[in-house]
Each structure stands twice: as C-alpha cells, then as structure tokens.
Scaffold this motif. Sequence first.
Motif, PDB file in Angstrom:
ATOM      1  N   ALA A 150     -34.558 -28.948  33.219  1.00 43.74           N
ATOM      2  CA  ALA A 150     -34.946 -29.049  31.618  1.00 43.74           C
ATOM      3  C   ALA A 150     -35.443 -30.504  31.458  1.00 43.74           C
ATOM      4  O   ALA A 150     -36.367 -30.438  30.525  1.00 43.74           O
ATOM      5  CB  ALA A 150     -33.585 -28.848  30.789  1.00 43.74           C
ATOM      6  N   MET A 151     -35.014 -31.517  32.077  1.00 39.13           N
ATOM      7  CA  MET A 151     -35.439 -32.708  31.874  1.00 39.13           C
ATOM      8  C   MET A 151     -37.064 -32.809  32.096  1.00 39.13           C
ATOM      9  O   MET A 151     -37.848 -33.343  31.253  1.00 39.13           O
ATOM     10  CB  MET A 151     -34.647 -33.806  32.461  1.00 39.13           C
ATOM     11  CG  MET A 151     -35.291 -35.154  32.386  1.00 39.13           C
ATOM     12  SD  MET A 151     -34.541 -36.395  33.641  1.00 39.13           S
ATOM     13  CE  MET A 151     -35.294 -35.716  35.249  1.00 39.13           C
ATOM     14  N   GLU A 152     -37.335 -32.280  33.266  1.00 39.84           N
ATOM     15  CA  GLU A 152     -38.555 -32.100  33.836  1.00 39.84           C
ATOM     16  C   GLU A 152     -39.570 -31.459  33.004  1.00 39.84           C
ATOM     17  O   GLU A 152     -40.673 -31.967  32.579  1.00 39.84           O
ATOM     18  CB  GLU A 152     -38.860 -31.780  35.319  1.00 39.84           C
ATOM     19  CG  GLU A 152     -37.875 -32.484  36.150  1.00 39.84           C
ATOM     20  CD  GLU A 152     -37.842 -31.737  37.663  1.00 39.84           C
ATOM     21  OE1 GLU A 152     -38.316 -30.729  37.792  1.00 39.84           O
ATOM     22  OE2 GLU A 152     -36.995 -32.249  38.240  1.00 39.84           O
ATOM     23  N   ASP A 153     -38.933 -30.284  32.311  1.00 38.74           N
ATOM     24  CA  ASP A 153     -39.887 -29.450  31.517  1.00 38.74           C
ATOM     25  C   ASP A 153     -40.160 -30.537  30.119  1.00 38.74           C
ATOM     26  O   ASP A 153     -41.299 -30.204  29.666  1.00 38.74           O
ATOM     27  CB  ASP A 153     -39.142 -28.299  30.848  1.00 38.74           C
ATOM     28  CG  ASP A 153     -39.261 -27.339  32.080  1.00 38.74           C
ATOM     29  OD1 ASP A 153     -39.963 -27.612  33.092  1.00 38.74           O
ATOM     30  OD2 ASP A 153     -38.280 -26.201  31.943  1.00 38.74           O
ATOM     31  N   GLY A 156     -43.775 -31.560  28.731  1.00 40.46           N
ATOM     32  CA  GLY A 156     -44.293 -31.320  27.397  1.00 40.46           C
ATOM     33  C   GLY A 156     -44.344 -32.423  26.386  1.00 40.46           C
ATOM     34  O   GLY A 156     -44.939 -32.305  25.311  1.00 40.46           O
ATOM     35  N   GLY A 157     -44.353 -33.675  27.095  1.00 41.04           N
ATOM     36  CA  GLY A 157     -44.508 -34.954  26.541  1.00 41.04           C
ATOM     37  C   GLY A 157     -43.409 -35.467  25.191  1.00 41.04           C
ATOM     38  O   GLY A 157     -43.781 -35.958  24.299  1.00 41.04           O
ATOM     39  N   ARG A 173     -39.260 -32.461  42.191  1.00 37.07           N
ATOM     40  CA  ARG A 173     -38.212 -33.179  41.480  1.00 37.07           C
ATOM     41  C   ARG A 173     -38.721 -34.414  40.565  1.00 37.07           C
ATOM     42  O   ARG A 173     -38.230 -34.538  39.570  1.00 37.07           O
ATOM     43  CB  ARG A 173     -37.171 -33.801  42.534  1.00 37.07           C
ATOM     44  CG  ARG A 173     -36.098 -34.455  41.568  1.00 37.07           C
ATOM     45  CD  ARG A 173     -35.267 -33.440  40.544  1.00 37.07           C
ATOM     46  NE  ARG A 173     -34.267 -34.084  40.014  1.00 37.07           N
ATOM     47  CZ  ARG A 173     -34.474 -34.957  38.623  1.00 37.07           C
ATOM     48  NH1 ARG A 173     -35.461 -35.262  38.187  1.00 37.07           N
ATOM     49  NH2 ARG A 173     -33.177 -35.456  38.341  1.00 37.07           N
ATOM     50  N   PHE A 174     -39.685 -35.030  41.243  1.00 42.28           N
ATOM     51  CA  PHE A 174     -40.229 -36.389  40.552  1.00 42.28           C
ATOM     52  C   PHE A 174     -41.614 -36.375  39.869  1.00 42.28           C
ATOM     53  O   PHE A 174     -42.082 -37.066  39.324  1.00 42.28           O
ATOM     54  CB  PHE A 174     -39.844 -37.584  41.373  1.00 42.28           C
ATOM     55  CG  PHE A 174     -38.462 -37.876  41.861  1.00 42.28           C
ATOM     56  CD1 PHE A 174     -37.343 -38.279  40.985  1.00 42.28           C
ATOM     57  CD2 PHE A 174     -38.074 -37.724  43.147  1.00 42.28           C
ATOM     58  CE1 PHE A 174     -35.960 -38.245  41.263  1.00 42.28           C
ATOM     59  CE2 PHE A 174     -36.757 -37.729  43.677  1.00 42.28           C
ATOM     60  CZ  PHE A 174     -35.960 -38.015  42.696  1.00 42.28           C
ATOM     61  N   GLU A 200     -46.664 -37.417  37.137  1.00 36.64           N
ATOM     62  CA  GLU A 200     -47.965 -36.834  36.492  1.00 36.64           C
ATOM     63  C   GLU A 200     -48.330 -37.408  35.037  1.00 36.64           C
ATOM     64  O   GLU A 200     -49.386 -37.784  34.613  1.00 36.64           O
ATOM     65  CB  GLU A 200     -47.577 -35.226  36.261  1.00 36.64           C
ATOM     66  CG  GLU A 200     -47.777 -34.493  37.536  1.00 36.64           C
ATOM     67  CD  GLU A 200     -47.169 -33.236  37.560  1.00 36.64           C
ATOM     68  OE1 GLU A 200     -46.635 -32.758  36.275  1.00 36.64           O
ATOM     69  OE2 GLU A 200     -46.957 -32.701  38.478  1.00 36.64           O
ATOM     70  N   LYS A 201     -46.983 -37.583  34.214  1.00 32.02           N
ATOM     71  CA  LYS A 201     -47.228 -37.917  32.777  1.00 32.02           C
ATOM     72  C   LYS A 201     -47.373 -39.465  32.665  1.00 32.02           C
ATOM     73  O   LYS A 201     -47.612 -40.231  31.884  1.00 32.02           O
ATOM     74  CB  LYS A 201     -45.952 -37.637  32.103  1.00 32.02           C
ATOM     75  CG  LYS A 201     -46.062 -35.976  31.547  1.00 32.02           C
ATOM     76  CD  LYS A 201     -47.250 -35.706  30.957  1.00 32.02           C
ATOM     77  CE  LYS A 201     -47.455 -34.504  30.193  1.00 32.02           C
ATOM     78  NZ  LYS A 201     -48.325 -34.261  29.283  1.00 32.02           N
TER      79      LYS A 201
END
Length: 106
Positions: A35-38, A42-43, A71-72, A77-78
């Motif tokens: 959920a954190m990664e999503d 999503g910014g 995981r990371f 990416e962001k």
Amino acid sequence: MFGVTTPCVNAVKERLVKDGYETLVFHATGPGGRAMEDLVRGGFIQGVLDITTTEVADYVVGGVMPCECSRFDAMIEKKIPSVVSVGTLDMVNFGAKTTIPSHLLK
C-alpha cells in the motif's frame, strides 16, 4: 510499524507532526508495504522512513508476510527522499508450524 519498532515509529511520527508534516504509518504485514509503495507510485507520498523491513526478511526466508521483489523500487523510481533501516530485519514471521520451511525445522 511492527511490534518491536512501534516505539521508534511513534517517536519519529510525533516529531514530524510537531514540525508540521502529515504522516502515514503502514504496518509491515505484506499488504502494508505494498500500500505504501502504491501511494508512492501515485505521487501521494513525498518521503519515506522505512523503519521496519521485516517484509524483506519474510521475502528472503519464506515468511508469511513477504514483500514483492520490487520492495524499494517505487521510492527509487519516484526519486523521493528515503531512509531505510534494518528494524526487524532479524525477524521472520510464520504462522502455524506448517508455514515454517522444512529446512528451518532442523
């Protein structure tokens, strides 16, 4: 957040809130990390303090609350500021005895 890291997570959260930051806490249960990664992808999250990495231990050893192999990746990416700790990396989560891989029962 996960059990033994709760005091640390709570202290960091209190300090960040005091300094005016909005914070979210995710429980390191597999879906919590995803959920954190999503939200990162999503910014919606602009920085991560990844204090509890037990999902990684579960992934490596075969526990019941693993992360994905990526995981990371979302944080990378962001290109958001991230601090990653080894909190609970020494723990693997299993349920009933049948969830423990046989090579660990010796």
